[in-house]
Design an enzyme around this catalytic site. Structure first.
Site, short mmCIF file in Angstrom:
data_model
loop_
_atom_site.label_atom_id
_atom_site.label_comp_id
_atom_site.label_asym_id
_atom_site.label_seq_id
_atom_site.Cartn_x
_atom_site.Cartn_y
_atom_site.Cartn_z
N ASP A 121 -28.13 50.81 -0.22
CA ASP A 121 -28.16 51.52 -1.77
C ASP A 121 -28.10 52.66 -2.07
OD1 ASP A 121 -28.99 50.87 -4.71
OD2 ASP A 121 -30.68 50.41 -4.23
N SER A 122 -28.61 53.16 -3.74
CA SER A 122 -28.82 54.74 -3.54
C SER A 122 -30.69 54.79 -3.03
CB SER A 122 -28.45 54.95 -5.03
OG SER A 122 -29.52 54.20 -5.58
N GLY A 176 -26.21 55.06 -11.07
CA GLY A 176 -26.35 54.68 -12.44
C GLY A 176 -26.37 55.82 -13.68
N CYS A 186 -26.26 46.96 -4.40
CA CYS A 186 -26.52 47.94 -5.15
C CYS A 186 -25.45 47.63 -6.58
CB CYS A 186 -26.18 49.40 -5.07
SG CYS A 186 -25.95 50.69 -6.68
N ASN A 187 -26.36 46.99 -7.62
CA ASN A 187 -25.21 46.10 -8.49
C ASN A 187 -24.54 47.60 -9.19
OD1 ASN A 187 -26.82 43.71 -9.79
ND2 ASN A 187 -27.89 44.88 -9.14
N CYS A 216 -30.38 44.99 -11.58
CA CYS A 216 -30.33 46.43 -10.46
C CYS A 216 -31.09 45.78 -9.26
CB CYS A 216 -30.62 47.65 -11.64
SG CYS A 216 -31.35 48.68 -10.29
N1 DGL Z 1 -30.03 49.95 -7.12
C1 DGL Z 1 -29.19 49.95 -8.05
C2 DGL Z 1 -28.67 49.27 -8.75
O1 DGL Z 1 -28.71 47.87 -8.27
C3 DGL Z 1 -29.19 51.60 -8.57
C4 DGL Z 1 -30.49 52.13 -8.98
C5 DGL Z 1 -29.26 54.21 -9.43
O2 DGL Z 1 -28.94 54.50 -8.41
O3 DGL Z 1 -29.56 54.71 -10.38
O4 DGL Z 1 -27.89 49.02 -9.53
#
Ligand code: DGL
Length: 266
Positions: free
Chosen positions: A12-13, A45, A76-77, A189
């Site tokens: 993920d980020s 995001g 990560c969506n 998210c």
């Molecule tokens: N956790 C990430 C998601 O599911 C994104 C968070 C981000 O880096 O903005 O979208």
């Protein structure tokens, strides 16, 4: 490393991927798992699509070289809804994406009003609209994109108390019309399940919160099978930037059972 011993990489980020990691670890306790987050480029995001696709491609190349995973979960969506086709065409190993759980939410909703709480990028993606058309065409879908909530989830894992009052304005659009309030909200998210208790306390009325974690764990099991019983293997967390904020996450990582924190520069 034989394929059976190679770990599954959960990426993920930021710390959001830990919510998916926890669901996979709970379902498959003897599966070797590695967590990696691209904290140097966080948050995803707010990034332009092209830039994000290039970055995720580069980070995964570097991580595959170091970790040699048998499967990758893009936890990560924001990345999955834009980068999956490209990633699948670039890498030979299986890639599982995490996308908003619109389909299960549509099955659960009684009043046919669903909320989607995600990053500003995910709520605008054509992929998300396609999910809504395909699985929730008879529902009203109230979309809320919040970058603040991502930051609050990160802060929580660094030990900050998150007040219910800070979350109420973010959730307000779901309850704006008392006759057509969302009865089901998709946590689209992976950071947001980390705030599930606080969100439930902040909601103006009880709602069903739906995330993708358990479905992702089932998908991983379908693809690689159930590993033989053995004591839970040691787990490493990888990050792309070594700084005070990253180090402040260590207590939460240790509490989740991680044994090592490593850094990789990309
Ligand atoms: N956790 C990430 C998601 O599911 C994104 C968070 C981000 O880096 O903005 O979208």
């Amino acid at each position: 490393m034989s394929t059976a011993l190679a770990p599954v990489l959960v990426f993920d980020s930021g710390v959001g991927g830990l919510s998916i990691f926890a669901d996979i670890a709970a379902a498959l306790p003897s599966l070797p798992l590695v967590f990696a987050c691209d904290n140097a480029f966080f948050p995803y995001g707010t990034k332009a699509e092209d830039e994000l696709v290039e970055r995720v491609d580069a980070v995964l190349h570097a991580l595959i070289d170091r970790i040699q995973p048998r499967l990758i979960v893009i936890a990560c969506n924001t990345a999955s809804t834009v980068a999956l086709p490209r990633l699948r065409s670039r890498f030979a190993l299986p890639i599982v994406g995490v996308v908003p759980a619109i389909k299960p939410a549509a099955k659960l909703s009684r009043n046919r009003v669903i909320g989607l709480l995600a990053t500003p990028a995910t709520v605008q993606r054509p992929y998300t609209d396609q999910l809504i058309r395909e699985f929730a065409s008879d529902c009203t879908v109230i979309k809320v994109g919040s970058r603040e909530l991502v930051q609050l989830a990160e802060a929580k894992l660094r030990g900050t108390h998150i007040s219910v009052e800070a979350l109420q304005p973010i959730l307000a659009p779901f309850f704006a019309d008392p006759d057509r309030s969302a009865d089901t909200i998709v946590l689209g998210c992976t950071h947001f399940p980390l705030l599930r208790q606080e969100l439930a306390a902040a909601a103006r009325q009880p709602v069903q919160w739906v995330d993708s974690g358990e479905a992702i764990a089932r998908r991983v099991e379908t693809l690689i099978g159930r590993p033989p019983e053995q004591p839970a293997p040691a787990t490493t967390a990888w990050m792309t930037a070594d700084n005070a904020e990253a180090r402040a996450l260590w207590p939460a990582l240790a509490q989740q059972g991680f044994s090592t924190l490593q850094f990789i520069t990309i």
